[in-house]
Structures are given as C-alpha cells and as structure tokens.
Design an enzyme around this catalytic site. Structure first.
Site, PDB file in Angstrom:
ATOM      1  N   LYS A 108       5.367   4.911   0.329  1.00  0.00           N
ATOM      2  CA  LYS A 108       4.229   4.562   1.190  1.00  0.00           C
ATOM      3  C   LYS A 108       4.694   4.612   2.633  1.00  0.00           C
ATOM      4  CE  LYS A 108      -0.083   3.350   0.597  1.00  0.00           C
ATOM      5  NZ  LYS A 108      -0.952   3.740  -0.520  1.00  0.00           N
ATOM      6  N   ASP A 148      -4.407   7.153   3.309  1.00  0.00           N
ATOM      7  CA  ASP A 148      -4.662   5.778   2.889  1.00  0.00           C
ATOM      8  C   ASP A 148      -5.565   5.177   3.969  1.00  0.00           C
ATOM      9  OD1 ASP A 148      -3.707   3.649   0.803  1.00  0.00           O
ATOM     10  OD2 ASP A 148      -3.565   2.595   2.695  1.00  0.00           O
TER      11      ASP A 148
END
Ligand code: NAD
Length: 412
Positions: A108, A148
């Site tokens: 991430k 995201d």
C-alpha cells in the site's frame, strides 16, 4: 485504542492459533514474518505550489509480503494517512490477494495530503514526484500500484507515464489506468460491483429479501455500488459523504444523485431527500461502509440498525465494534472479501497488459463474479464448518495459503 496495524496483526495472531500454525510448522515463525513488512519506504516530497511556495509532504510505500507474487496495492491521498495505517492496509492486501487466489502479495502507498486542496497541476507534480522516488521499487514484476481513496484513473496515468520515462515497456506497472492507455474495461466500477456481489451472496445466505441499503461514502466504491444496486431495483435509502448525508425511505434516485454530486461536489441538498446526520445509523437492512477505516466503533456499534454489514471500505470496523456486532447477530462480510473486486480486476488488467490482448467488459465482469462467488462459498463453508464469523473464516483461508507458500519457499 490499539493502532490499525496492531489490530490487523492481533487478528492474524488469533487466526494462527486457530490454525495451529506453530505446531504444524515448528520453528518457521510464520506470524513473525508477517508482523514486520518486507520493506517500508517513507520519504519527504517538497511540492512546489502554483504560487511559488513549497509544501512539505510525507509519503509512504509499504511492501508487506510477496510470498504469493509481486506486491500489489493502492495509493491513498488523504490528510489522515500515516505509516501505521499504510502498514495495516498493506497487511490487508496480503490477505486479500491470498483469499481471492490471485498471484500477488500485499502493498500500500499513501501521501498525507488533502487532494482537494491542490490544483490539478500541483497534484500531477506530486504524483510524478512520488513515482520518480519509487521508480526502483515499483514495476510490473515487483510492485504494482493501483487507485485508492483520493486517486483514480487520472493519477494512474501519471504514474504510468512517469515510470515509462525510465522503463520502456511498462503498461503493467500500474492498474486502474484509463482504458485508452491499457486500463481494463470494468476496472473503475469493479470494487463497487464486487461489493454488490458479496452483498447479494450474503443476503441470500441470511434469507433477506426486499431489503433496503444505506451507504457511507459516495466516491468510487460507494457510488458504483449504489448504481449497481439501483440497476437491480434494490432500494438505497441513505447515502453520505464527507460533507453530509441524505435519506429517502422510498429509495434515492441514484443516477440523479450521482449527477447532483458531480455538479455540486456533494450529496447534501439532493432535491426531495431529507438531510440526516449519519448514514451508518440510518434505518436500513444492509449497511455498506465505503469511506474511511475505523468508522464503526464501540461507540456506535449498538446503534447500527442493519442486520448485514458489507465492508466496502478497508478496515471500517474496529475490533471492539466487531465483537459488539457479532454478539448482536449482525453478519459482517469482511473487507478482504467484500471489496476484493477491485484487485481482482486489477489482476485482469495486469494480465491483459502483459498479453497485449484486451477483453470485453462482460467477460471481465463475469470472471470477477466467478472469483468472488467462489471465495464467498469457501469463506461461508469454512465459517459454518468451524462455527466462525465470516471475518475469522476469511482470515483462516488466506493465512493458510500464505503459510503454505512461506513453507514451500523457505526463509525467503
Ligand atoms: P474515493 O476517494 O473515491 O471516495 C471516498 C468517499 O468517502 C467520498 O464520497 C468522500 O466524501 C467520503 N468520505 C471521506 N471522508 C469521509 C467521512 N469522514 N465521513 C463520510 N464520508 C467520507 O475513495 P474510494 O476509492 O471509493 O475508497 C473508499 C474506501 O474503499 C477506502 O477505504 C478504500 O481503501 C476502499 N477501497 C477502494 C478500492 C478502489 O478500487 N478504489 C478498492 C478496495 C477498497
């Protein structure tokens, strides 16, 4: 309160005990290997603003685990981004990719910034700077970013273009790109569609029919889930975003609400709907948290009226709230299953980029639904066989696969 990464790890530890990993693989230290990410890159980006001043921003990329394949995970732009949260999200990606059986690990990235406070040119400079600093860490065979919160196809195009300056054939370096430059049809809608796929399966399992839905978050995930539900004739009665929430017990006109959001920037003020304080506690049968993590807490879990919660967001339910919902008999479809549609279609995009052969949208959707339905059946089967919550069962399946990979590969 424990941090998001510690909460994720606590669940991994409890699952490892359930699976007796230590006894079955003595001396392998499988959980300890997951407790420390493979690599953490944190750095400063000095961003030149349009007025000539400089903003100093903190950036991260966490490569959590690549036991089952190259690192995969989105990039978040949000003021609340911090390293612990990025680590928690990367751990969730490791589990998610294992659960839906795609050949990736978990990663991430994030930048602590409010993208709405930047001009388009400032945002582009920032995303390009972030990419150039990570050019030796990301790549089609090593670490593949995706959208995201706060990022979408436009930002993915900049990442691709920046990376391409250093590496000629590089379409597969990032997924969620615009369709014209190698994005997959159906990727933008995939996470929301996947949430609906999980909702339908869970509602069938609970014997629900004629149900109503409330949604927190009306961005990529929330709005596409809402559009899919509306197209199926399922009533969405409450929707909220960062600026407010609206409610209509007859069902909101979702395509009109999307147009309203696009023209005004928010759902508030939608004609014909009443303003409400919080979609999480609105009267409904099914709740879709599709915004931030940590929003369902011990403080509001008792007030949630839905009997089914499908986690479109990553980590929306704290451990304390999870226990309350379980005691109250509320079914929770965990994030690593419910929002996996995005990473599944990201995988399909990566495959299409590498093949140089592009699929029709109905083929993308059908393949995604097959994968998610299969994962749901496996999770529900495990939950029933062992008397576990869906979250525990999903963690069991994912952790078992990661553990087998670690043992097969050795110390890595
Ligand atoms: P987005 O930026 O497109 O939309 C976020 C939405 O949440 C917006 O409507 C925003 O107004 C709302 N929001 C922000 N703060 C809020 C608050 N405090 N209260 C209420 N609403 C708030 O983001 P997204 O891509 O839709 O992601 C939403 C969630 O889904 C995140 O948790 C993300 O990690 C997760 N997710 C996204 C994807 C994807 O493919 N985009 C995939 C898997 C999981």
């Amino acid at each position: 309160m424990t941090s998001p990464f510690d909460q994720g790890l606590a669940l991994v530890r409890a699952t490892a005990d359930l699976l007796a990993l230590d006894r079955r693989h003595p001396g392998q230290r499988l959980v300890e290997r997951l407790a420390i990410p493979d690599k953490v890159v944190s750095f400063r980006a000095s961003l030149q603003r349009d007025d000539g001043s400089v903003s100093v921003l903190l950036c991260h990329r966490v490569q959590h685990c690549d036991t089952l394949g190259p690192y995969k995970g989105g990039i978040r732009l949000h003021p609340s981004v911090d390293l612990d949260e990025v680590k928690a999200l990367a751990l969730a990606m490791t589990l998610k990719t294992a659960l839906v059986e795609i050949p990736f690990g978990g990663a991430k990235g994030g930048i602590a910034v409010d993208p709405a406070s930047l001009s388009r040119a400032e945002l582009e400079r920032l995303v390009r700077k972030y990419t150039s600093r990570l050019v030796n860490d990301i790549g089609p065979n090593s670490d593949i970013p995706a959208p995201d919160m706060g990022t979408g196809a436009r930002e993915m195009a900049w990442i691709y273009d920046e990376y391409r300056k250093y590496n000629p054939v590089a379409r597969a370096v990032v997924t969620g790109k615009p369709v014209g430059i190698g994005g997959s049809l159906g990727r933008t809608e995939a996470t929301g569609r996947g949430v609906v796929c999980a909702l339908l399966a869970a509602a069938r399992r609970r014997g629900l029919s004629g149900y109503t839905v409330a949604i927190q978050g009306f961005g990529n995930v929330g709005a596409h889930a809402a559009l899919d539900l509306a197209a199926r004739g399922i009533r969405v009665v409450a929707v909220g975003d960062v600026a407010g929430a609206v409610h209509d017990p007859r069902g909101l006109d979702i395509p009109a609400l999307v147009r309203h959001r696009d023209s005004t920037g928010a759902v508030a003020g939608f004609p014909g709907a009443e303003a409400i304080a919080d979609p999480l506690t609105a009267p409904c049968d099914v709740l879709l948290p599709c915004a931030l993590g940590g929003v369902i807490t011990a403080a509001n879990a008792e007030a949630i009226r839905a009997s089914l919660v499908v986690e479109g967001a990553n980590g929306p339910t704290t451990a304390e709230a999870d226990a309350v919902l379980e005691r109250r008999g509320v079914t929770v479809v965990p994030d690593i299953l419910a929002n996996a549609g995005g990473v599944v279609v990201s995988y399909f995009e990566w495959v299409q980029n590498r093949e140089g052969f592009y699929w029709e949208e109905d083929e993308v959707n059908a393949r995604m639904v097959r994968k998610l339905d299969k994962a749901f059946v496996q999770v529900a089967g495990m939950a029933e066989a062992r008397g576990l919550s869906l979250r525990r069962a999903a963690y069991c399946l994912a952790l078992e696969r990661i553990s087998q990979g670690m043992v097969a590969r050795g110390a890595q």
